[in-house]
Design an enzyme around this catalytic site. Structure first.
Site, PDB file in Angstrom:
ATOM      1  N   ALA A  21      13.159  58.432 -17.676  1.00  0.00           N
ATOM      2  CA  ALA A  21      12.843  59.494 -16.702  1.00  0.00           C
ATOM      3  C   ALA A  21      12.586  58.941 -15.311  1.00  0.00           C
ATOM      4  O   ALA A  21      11.847  59.534 -14.528  1.00  0.00           O
ATOM      5  CB  ALA A  21      11.651  60.321 -17.169  1.00  0.00           C
TER       6      ALA A  21
ATOM      7  N   ILE B 267      14.369  67.005 -21.611  1.00  0.00           N
ATOM      8  CA  ILE B 267      14.196  67.850 -22.797  1.00  0.00           C
ATOM      9  C   ILE B 267      15.233  68.975 -22.798  1.00  0.00           C
ATOM     10  O   ILE B 267      15.765  69.354 -23.837  1.00  0.00           O
ATOM     11  CB  ILE B 267      12.768  68.436 -22.844  1.00  0.00           C
TER      12      ILE B 267
ATOM     13  N   ARG C 103      37.919  73.844   5.941  1.00  0.00           N
ATOM     14  CA  ARG C 103      38.935  73.512   6.940  1.00  0.00           C
ATOM     15  C   ARG C 103      38.707  74.357   8.194  1.00  0.00           C
ATOM     16  O   ARG C 103      38.044  75.402   8.147  1.00  0.00           O
ATOM     17  CB  ARG C 103      40.341  73.778   6.402  1.00  0.00           C
ATOM     18  N   HIS C 104      39.253  73.904   9.295  1.00  0.00           N
ATOM     19  CA  HIS C 104      39.234  74.692  10.528  1.00  0.00           C
ATOM     20  C   HIS C 104      39.969  76.009  10.313  1.00  0.00           C
ATOM     21  O   HIS C 104      40.731  76.169   9.347  1.00  0.00           O
ATOM     22  CB  HIS C 104      39.929  73.906  11.644  1.00  0.00           C
TER      23      HIS C 104
ATOM     24  N   ASN D  60      49.597  75.522  12.215  1.00  0.00           N
ATOM     25  CA  ASN D  60      49.658  76.029  10.848  1.00  0.00           C
ATOM     26  C   ASN D  60      50.667  77.164  10.751  1.00  0.00           C
ATOM     27  O   ASN D  60      51.432  77.250   9.779  1.00  0.00           O
ATOM     28  CB  ASN D  60      48.284  76.533  10.393  1.00  0.00           C
TER      29      ASN D  60
ATOM     30  N   ARG E  31      40.897  72.225  17.091  1.00  0.00           N
ATOM     31  CA  ARG E  31      40.831  73.309  16.111  1.00  0.00           C
ATOM     32  C   ARG E  31      39.538  73.294  15.300  1.00  0.00           C
ATOM     33  O   ARG E  31      39.076  74.352  14.861  1.00  0.00           O
ATOM     34  CB  ARG E  31      42.053  73.267  15.190  1.00  0.00           C
TER      35      ARG E  31
ATOM     36  N   GLU F 251      42.177  64.556  11.134  1.00  0.00           N
ATOM     37  CA  GLU F 251      43.238  64.681  10.133  1.00  0.00           C
ATOM     38  C   GLU F 251      43.978  63.361   9.974  1.00  0.00           C
ATOM     39  O   GLU F 251      43.977  62.512  10.868  1.00  0.00           O
ATOM     40  CB  GLU F 251      44.201  65.802  10.544  1.00  0.00           C
TER      41      GLU F 251
ATOM     42  N   TYR G  33      60.764  60.878   3.658  1.00  0.00           N
ATOM     43  CA  TYR G  33      60.446  62.048   2.851  1.00  0.00           C
ATOM     44  C   TYR G  33      60.408  61.689   1.366  1.00  0.00           C
ATOM     45  O   TYR G  33      59.475  62.065   0.640  1.00  0.00           O
ATOM     46  CB  TYR G  33      61.477  63.148   3.105  1.00  0.00           C
TER      47      TYR G  33
ATOM     48  N   HIS H 240      39.699  68.742   8.164  1.00  0.00           N
ATOM     49  CA  HIS H 240      41.123  68.967   7.941  1.00  0.00           C
ATOM     50  C   HIS H 240      41.474  68.750   6.475  1.00  0.00           C
ATOM     51  O   HIS H 240      40.698  68.175   5.712  1.00  0.00           O
ATOM     52  CB  HIS H 240      41.938  68.037   8.835  1.00  0.00           C
ATOM     53  N   GLN H 241      42.658  69.184   6.095  1.00  0.00           N
ATOM     54  CA  GLN H 241      43.033  69.217   4.683  1.00  0.00           C
ATOM     55  C   GLN H 241      42.955  67.845   4.013  1.00  0.00           C
ATOM     56  O   GLN H 241      42.301  67.691   2.969  1.00  0.00           O
ATOM     57  CB  GLN H 241      44.448  69.784   4.527  1.00  0.00           C
TER      58      GLN H 241
ATOM     59  N   ARG I 248      40.197  66.781   1.214  1.00  0.00           N
ATOM     60  CA  ARG I 248      40.641  66.381  -0.126  1.00  0.00           C
ATOM     61  C   ARG I 248      39.930  65.101  -0.559  1.00  0.00           C
ATOM     62  O   ARG I 248      39.465  64.985  -1.693  1.00  0.00           O
ATOM     63  CB  ARG I 248      42.155  66.151  -0.132  1.00  0.00           C
TER      64      ARG I 248
END
Length: 748
Positions: free
Chosen positions: A356, A478, A561-562, A568, A613, A634, A656, A700-701, A705
């Protein structure tokens, strides 16, 4: 108009190398929703005067349409006009009035910058669109780089005068319609949305630790112990995996003569239990040593089993894999691997402390932190081993220091856990967290002897003298521990646990040997001290730094996020665009939400990046300090800044494809990878752990994340695909019960 005005670039004089880049914007505050502006003209990219192949403009705002395109190198001159038509139909099609517009050598004739006039509705209605046309000749490299983003964001920064750190006071218009208000009627529960199924929740921390490989392979389990943590593939180790679909009656049990079990090459004697592992075939008998406890070893053999197989590499040195990390973590790993002793590349953090005192929660937080940095880390909880092997019905007498049977059994399961941890390290593991009381020198000496030449041990002792915190932890124990799952009387469980605690206190011996860290009254985050002895190296230093700043004070952390930005809307990455109309609306809603949610938390703070943003999203929030962090920006997309995914796919196909293959490690040309982002976010994590008041992080994304993955203990490989939608708030509740999550969606 049907004749192309293009000319071959080989015949042009004084022409700079590059391609014709055209950026068009049209503005009309009385836009007809069914008619969308298009562009068609002499070059194939604009349809070669075929209205059915005209380029559709994209909506930038409620009153503005936008289109950017590049004319092929052999068309330095472009003849074009605007037309209105439905997006997926060629009827009706209304062509602008007047002659076509001519671009020559990157220059637009002055008279061709006129507004576009359209006669619609049987020529009874005239629509006028104000035009903004930008033309230049750019090199392919500049086109792929940030030139376009710069050209399209010439609008002066709206946050230039906002300081990096500002401490707001409550404004006079607290009751205004658009500003936050203490009396605002806002039902927060109305905006709650389900969290991902894999999100964190209230779970007994010990159940999230490593599943004991030694005991799981025996078929021993406890109904009260949830199987969680990292799964173990027995095919990679020197053990025989039992088919649990077979019933116990299909198994034969026999007792072997211990004197016939002779050590062989590759076998290691377990000094703590007096047996050898792995068990080799002897006198034609096939089987697996599954009970390494006191007394004669027992061999379990399947009636249908063939020869017992095991990986001969188990127990041998295996090359340690590099951590999934970048920057300082990777540099330290290389240095340790090339220059340090073998055992220094494997680190065992051995917890010490009375029950504890927050050992398991501290171990869980440290495990999560090291995993997030990219270190291969696992949490081994001896209590989980004990419950799986011996069940959950041990009374307080089992933990008495003068109970030889109980002491031997507890040392046995501790040795099992240590063996498993060392075996995992030899397979490539880097940091093992060994979670138990380890309250006597004899126990710690046993562990050090087992680890000798195999890993470096650092003892981590947690000491708490606050009776209120101890009482709170006992009650949680407990309520949550499988040891008391079948105890219906809470008070009876309390008495038993306190008696167990008293038994430990009688024999407790503080750490004074080896390398150690003592955390004294650090749980509350107020005061306390850390004592460090014989600690050196990059990773031990990072661990100490983390422990200095961590505590278990409950407080919420809000991640969002903003608001939606203009980029976007356009589908472009990077940039420093301002908010769209929807984004501005979200900023106001977020301010109302924060005022309602944190109205009693006036010590809370608002963190943003340095990009417009996020700062604009935070601007309607008042009454809280605001801090701008460069680390919260970002992910840097380098030369892809301002491009859409389709443009990257078309113009940079190799990049890509590379990103698709490994989003975690992929680094944008002249930019960053997700691993780079994690490295620069470490100071943010440390400060979030240190803060005792709520924090609202507007970022930002990619950044969110990575932050969310830390709190949710998600594997690094999952970070690039974690869903962090716009206009949604993720509330992380940190405290002694672990990490809990709640989500609010303020806008669709």
């Amino acid at each position: 108009m049907g004749t192309s005005a293009s000319k071959n670039s080989d015949s042009s004089h004084g022409r700079r190398d590059g391609q014709l880049y055209v950026s068009l914007k049209m503005e009309n505050f009385n836009i007809r929703g069914d008619l969308i502006p298009h562009v068609y003209g002499s070059a194939p990219v604009t349809g070669s005067w075929d209205s059915a192949k005209a380029l559709s403009m994209a909506r930038e705002s409620a009153s503005t349409w936008e289109l950017s395109f590049v004319v092929p190198p052999n068309h330095e001159t472009l003849d074009f006009k605007f037309l209105l038509k439905p997006k997926y139909s060629n009827v009706p099609c209304v062509v602008e009035e007047g002659p076509s517009r001519l671009l020559t050598g990157g220059m637009l004739q002055e008279e061709d910058a006129r507004s576009a006039l359209f006669k619609v509705g049987g020529y009874e209605e005239v629509l006028e669109y104000k035009l903004f046309i930008k033309v230049d000749i750019v090199s392919p490299f500049d086109l792929a780089a940030s030139w376009r983003a710069y050209q399209e964001n010439l609008e002066p920064s709206r946050v230039r005068g906002i300081p990096d750190v500002s401490i707001n006071v409550a404004p006079d218009n607290m009751g205004s319609e658009n500003g936050p208000a203490s009396t605002l009627e806002l039902d927060l529960e109305h905006y709650v949305v389900p969290a991902p199924s894999s999100s964190v929740g209230v779970v007994y921390a010990a159940n999230l630790t490593e599943t004991p490989r030694s005991l799981v392979n025996t078929g021993i389990s406890s109904k009260n112990d949830a199987s969680s943590g990292s799964s173990y593939d027995s095919s990679k180790a020197g053990v025989f995996s039992l088919d649990h679909s077979n019933s116990q009656k299909d198994m034969d049990s026999m007792v072997l003569d211990p004197t016939k079990l002779l050590p062989a090459p590759g076998m290691v004697e377990s000094k703590s239990v007096g047996t050898f592992s792995p068990l080799l075939k002897e006198d034609g008998q096939k089987g697996l040593l599954v009970d390494r406890g006191v007394g004669s070893p027992r061999l379990v053999k399947s009636a249908s089993a063939g020869a017992v197989t095991f990986d001969p590499k188990l127990g041998s040195e295996t090359k340690k894999a590099m951590p999934a990390a970048a920057g300082a973590v990777a540099a330290a790993a290389v240095a340790d691997q090339m220059l340090g002793p073998k055992e220094d590349s494997r680190l065992a953090i051995v917890l010490v402390g009375l029950p504890a005192r927050g050992k398991t929660f501290t171990a869980a937080k440290l495990t999560r932190y090291l995993r997030w940095l990219g270190h291969e880390t696992k949490h081994f909880n001896v209590g989980k081993y004990r419950r799986l092997k011996l069940g959950t019905n041990q009374s307080a007498d089992f933990f008495r220091g003068d109970n030889p049977e109980g002491l031997e059994a507890r040392n046995e399961v501790a040795a099992l856990a240590m063996d498993d941890m060392i075996a995992w390290m030899q397979e490539g593991g880097q940091v093992g967290i060994f979670d138990a009381t380890n309250s006597t020198r004899n126990r710690r000496n046993m562990l050090m002897k087992m680890a000798e030449g195999k890993c470096k041990i650092i003892f981590l002792e947690t000491i708490c003298n606050d009776k209120h915190i101890i009482e709170r932890n006992i009650r949680l124990k407990i309520q949550q521990s499988p040891d008391y799952a079948e105890e219906l009387d809470f008070e009876s469980g309390m008495r038993d646990f306190k008696e167990r605690l008293a038994n430990y206190e009688k024999v407790y011996e503080p750490v004074e040997e080896g390398s150690y860290v003592k955390m004294i009254d650090m749980v509350s985050g107020q005061g306390g001290q850390i004592q460090v002895n014989n600690i050196s190296g990059y990773l031990p230093g990072r661990i100490v730094f983390f422990l200095v700043n961590t505590h278990l004070t409950p407080r919420p952390i809000l991640l969002t996020r903003h608001g939606e930005s203009r980029d976007n809307v356009r589908g472009r990455i990077g940039g420093d665009a301002v908010l769209s109309e929807a984004g501005e609306l979200y900023a106001k809603k977020l301010a109302n939400f924060v005022e309602k949610r944190l109205k009693s938390e006036r010590t809370a703070s608002i963190w943003t990046s340095t990009l417009q943003r996020t700062i604009l999203t935070a601007s309607p929030i008042v009454g809280f300090p605001k801090i701008q962090w460069r680390a919260l920006e970002e992910i840097n997309v380098g030369v892809c800044d301002g491009m859409t995914c389709e443009e990257i796919k078309k113009n940079m196909p190799d990049e890509y494809v590379s990103r698709k293959k490994d989003k975690l490690r992929y680094r944008y040309p002249r930019g960053e990878s997700y691993l780079d982002v994690i490295q620069r976010l470490e100071p943010v994590i440390i400060e979030l752990e240190r803060q005792r008041a709520p924090v609202v992080v507007i970022s930002h994304q990619a950044v969110l994340r990575a932050l969310y993955a830390y709190f949710a203990d998600r594997p690094l490989k999952e970070i690039p695909d974690i869903e962090v939608p716009l206009h949604t708030i993720i509330e992380i509740q940190m405290g002694v019960t672990g990490v809990q999550e709640k989500r609010y969606k303020l806008m669709d």
